[in-house]
Design a protein around this motif. Structure first.
Motif, PDB file in Angstrom:
ATOM      1  N   SER A 118       0.811  -1.220   0.000  1.00  0.00           N
ATOM      2  CA  SER A 118       0.000   0.000   0.000  1.00  0.00           C
ATOM      3  C   SER A 118       0.840   1.263   0.000  1.00  0.00           C
ATOM      4  N   GLY A 119       2.109   1.128   0.358  1.00  0.00           N
ATOM      5  CA  GLY A 119       2.977   2.295   0.442  1.00  0.00           C
ATOM      6  C   GLY A 119       3.198   2.698   1.888  1.00  0.00           C
ATOM      7  N   VAL A 120       4.173   3.546   2.084  1.00  0.00           N
ATOM      8  CA  VAL A 120       4.532   3.979   3.444  1.00  0.00           C
ATOM      9  C   VAL A 120       4.353   5.484   3.563  1.00  0.00           C
ATOM     10  N   GLY A 135      -0.022  -0.416  11.467  1.00  0.00           N
ATOM     11  CA  GLY A 135       0.385   0.208  10.216  1.00  0.00           C
ATOM     12  C   GLY A 135       1.858   0.054   9.938  1.00  0.00           C
ATOM     13  N   ILE A 136       2.256   0.577   8.806  1.00  0.00           N
ATOM     14  CA  ILE A 136       3.667   0.621   8.425  1.00  0.00           C
ATOM     15  C   ILE A 136       4.073   2.086   8.333  1.00  0.00           C
ATOM     16  N   TRP A 137       5.229   2.386   8.890  1.00  0.00           N
ATOM     17  CA  TRP A 137       5.671   3.773   9.037  1.00  0.00           C
ATOM     18  C   TRP A 137       7.109   3.920   8.559  1.00  0.00           C
ATOM     19  N   THR A 138       7.471   5.130   8.185  1.00  0.00           N
ATOM     20  CA  THR A 138       8.863   5.468   7.922  1.00  0.00           C
ATOM     21  C   THR A 138       9.520   5.828   9.243  1.00  0.00           C
ATOM     22  N   ALA A 139      10.663   5.238   9.514  1.00  0.00           N
ATOM     23  CA  ALA A 139      11.324   5.471  10.797  1.00  0.00           C
ATOM     24  C   ALA A 139      11.589   6.948  11.036  1.00  0.00           C
ATOM     25  N   GLU A 150       3.634  16.540  21.059  1.00  0.00           N
ATOM     26  CA  GLU A 150       3.981  17.759  21.799  1.00  0.00           C
ATOM     27  C   GLU A 150       2.838  18.763  21.770  1.00  0.00           C
ATOM     28  N   SER A 151       2.067  18.737  20.692  1.00  0.00           N
ATOM     29  CA  SER A 151       0.938  19.664  20.571  1.00  0.00           C
ATOM     30  C   SER A 151      -0.240  19.265  21.453  1.00  0.00           C
ATOM     31  N   GLY A 152      -0.135  18.118  22.103  1.00  0.00           N
ATOM     32  CA  GLY A 152      -1.193  17.658  23.001  1.00  0.00           C
ATOM     33  C   GLY A 152      -2.155  16.675  22.365  1.00  0.00           C
ATOM     34  N   LYS A 153      -1.958  16.360  21.104  1.00  0.00           N
ATOM     35  CA  LYS A 153      -2.861  15.439  20.416  1.00  0.00           C
ATOM     36  C   LYS A 153      -2.491  13.997  20.735  1.00  0.00           C
ATOM     37  N   ARG A 154      -3.526  13.151  20.856  1.00  0.00           N
ATOM     38  CA  ARG A 154      -3.308  11.747  21.200  1.00  0.00           C
ATOM     39  C   ARG A 154      -4.088  10.790  20.300  1.00  0.00           C
ATOM     40  N   SER A 155      -4.824  11.290  19.339  1.00  0.00           N
ATOM     41  CA  SER A 155      -5.673  10.456  18.498  1.00  0.00           C
ATOM     42  C   SER A 155      -4.862   9.723  17.435  1.00  0.00           C
ATOM     43  N   ALA A 156      -4.981   8.383  17.422  1.00  0.00           N
ATOM     44  CA  ALA A 156      -4.312   7.599  16.385  1.00  0.00           C
ATOM     45  C   ALA A 156      -4.947   7.856  15.022  1.00  0.00           C
ATOM     46  N   HIS A 157      -6.263   8.019  14.992  1.00  0.00           N
ATOM     47  CA  HIS A 157      -6.933   8.370  13.740  1.00  0.00           C
ATOM     48  C   HIS A 157      -6.418   9.723  13.222  1.00  0.00           C
ATOM     49  N   GLY A 158      -6.320  10.666  14.145  1.00  0.00           N
ATOM     50  CA  GLY A 158      -5.835  11.992  13.777  1.00  0.00           C
ATOM     51  C   GLY A 158      -4.413  11.951  13.256  1.00  0.00           C
ATOM     52  N   TRP A 159      -3.573  11.142  13.879  1.00  0.00           N
ATOM     53  CA  TRP A 159      -2.193  11.013  13.435  1.00  0.00           C
ATOM     54  C   TRP A 159      -2.130  10.425  12.019  1.00  0.00           C
ATOM     55  N   ALA A 160      -2.951   9.409  11.755  1.00  0.00           N
ATOM     56  CA  ALA A 160      -2.961   8.796  10.426  1.00  0.00           C
ATOM     57  C   ALA A 160      -3.339   9.830   9.363  1.00  0.00           C
ATOM     58  N   GLU A 161      -4.326  10.649   9.684  1.00  0.00           N
ATOM     59  CA  GLU A 161      -4.726  11.696   8.740  1.00  0.00           C
ATOM     60  C   GLU A 161      -3.637  12.759   8.610  1.00  0.00           C
ATOM     61  N   HIS A 162      -3.051  13.124   9.733  1.00  0.00           N
ATOM     62  CA  HIS A 162      -2.030  14.166   9.769  1.00  0.00           C
ATOM     63  C   HIS A 162      -0.831  13.813   8.892  1.00  0.00           C
ATOM     64  N   ALA A 165      -1.412   8.978   5.823  1.00  0.00           N
ATOM     65  CA  ALA A 165      -1.297   7.532   5.674  1.00  0.00           C
ATOM     66  C   ALA A 165      -2.322   6.993   4.678  1.00  0.00           C
ATOM     67  N   LYS A 166      -1.878   6.086   3.840  1.00  0.00           N
ATOM     68  CA  LYS A 166      -2.787   5.382   2.948  1.00  0.00           C
ATOM     69  C   LYS A 166      -3.520   4.311   3.752  1.00  0.00           C
ATOM     70  N   VAL A 167      -4.530   3.708   3.132  1.00  0.00           N
ATOM     71  CA  VAL A 167      -5.333   2.690   3.819  1.00  0.00           C
ATOM     72  C   VAL A 167      -5.183   1.363   3.091  1.00  0.00           C
ATOM     73  N   ALA A 168      -4.741   0.349   3.822  1.00  0.00           N
ATOM     74  CA  ALA A 168      -4.626  -1.011   3.283  1.00  0.00           C
ATOM     75  C   ALA A 168      -5.838  -1.805   3.765  1.00  0.00           C
ATOM     76  N   LEU A 169      -6.664  -2.231   2.826  1.00  0.00           N
ATOM     77  CA  LEU A 169      -7.901  -2.925   3.180  1.00  0.00           C
ATOM     78  C   LEU A 169      -7.648  -4.421   3.306  1.00  0.00           C
ATOM     79  N   PHE A 170      -8.055  -4.974   4.428  1.00  0.00           N
ATOM     80  CA  PHE A 170      -7.907  -6.406   4.698  1.00  0.00           C
ATOM     81  C   PHE A 170      -9.274  -7.080   4.695  1.00  0.00           C
ATOM     82  N   ASP A 171      -9.301  -8.306   4.179  1.00  0.00           N
ATOM     83  CA  ASP A 171     -10.534  -9.093   4.164  1.00  0.00           C
ATOM     84  C   ASP A 171     -10.719  -9.816   5.484  1.00  0.00           C
ATOM     85  N   HIS A 172     -11.964 -10.189   5.766  1.00  0.00           N
ATOM     86  CA  HIS A 172     -12.227 -11.079   6.891  1.00  0.00           C
ATOM     87  C   HIS A 172     -11.676 -12.458   6.569  1.00  0.00           C
ATOM     88  N   GLY A 173     -11.372 -13.228   7.593  1.00  0.00           N
ATOM     89  CA  GLY A 173     -10.857 -14.567   7.391  1.00  0.00           C
ATOM     90  C   GLY A 173     -11.924 -15.491   6.835  1.00  0.00           C
TER      91      GLY A 173
END
Length: 199
Positions: A118-120, A135-139, A150-162, A165-173
């Motif tokens: 999906s890309g990094v 997810g997969i991240w660049t070090a 440092e800005s006080g934000k803690r949302s993982a969703h917010g970080w992904a948007e910030h 991040a691309k979205v890798a869609l996974f199927d159910h088993g």
């Protein structure tokens, strides 16, 4: 056979497990600690190192893996663990790192290849739901994530948007189980045991 990717994985096991009432990484599922189930799902997916992000190193020593305590942003939620994973990967000379929550006993067996394709950076998703801790991240993103925290934000969703991040869609088993269905409560643990018995 295609060569396995050389991408490190960091299992995030530093949470307080308040809803569960105990350290769920060490909770026994089908006779073994939860963390071992997660490791079983991913250890054949990469030739890179696998580390555990935890504040309880003594309990995880038996696994013989690198144990990473949050050096910064402790008690700041899962983003602290991601920050630690990025810093570890950078110190080890890796350009990318995958993070995965410890409460996913049915984690996908194609986690590494699908995230990589999906890309990094990319985060995992199933159907319409994001799972941004996984997810997969660049070090080198550690500086950007540090500024976000440092800005006080803690949302993982917010970080992904910030960080775009691309979205890798996974199927159910094949059994219909969402691979990112996570164990949050004791009732979830009972349900996970039933699912394992069914398969």
């Amino acid at each position: 056979m295609a060569q396995k990717p050389d991408i490190p994985i960091c299992i995030l096991a530093g949470g307080a497990s308040r809803r569960f009432g105990a350290d769920k990484a060490l909770a026994v599922l089908d006779g073994r600690p939860m963390v071992e189930h997660v490791l079983d799902r991913v250890h054949d997916q990469t030739i890179g190192p696998i580390a555990i992000n935890t504040g309880n190193a003594e309990a995880f020593k038996v696994l013989g893996l690198p144990l990473l305590r949050d050096a910064a942003w402790e008690s700041s939620g899962p983003l602290a663990g991601i920050y630690t994973a990025l810093d570890w990967a950078s110190q080890e000379g890796f350009e990318t790192v995958i993070t995965l929550a410890v409460d996913l006993p049915f984690a996908p067996l194609d986690l590494v290849t699908r995230l990589s394709a999906s890309g990094v950076p990319s985060i995992a998703a199933t159907k319409e739901r994001w799972h941004p801790v996984n997810g997969i991240w660049t070090a080198s993103q550690s500086e950007t994530l540090g500024a976000y925290l440092e800005s006080g934000k803690r949302s993982a969703h917010g970080w992904a948007e910030h960080c775009g991040a691309k979205v890798a869609l996974f199927d159910h088993g094949p059994d219909g189980v969402d691979p990112f269905w996570n164990v949050n409560t004791q009732d979830d643990m009972v349900a996970a045991q039933r699912l394992i018995a069914r398969t």
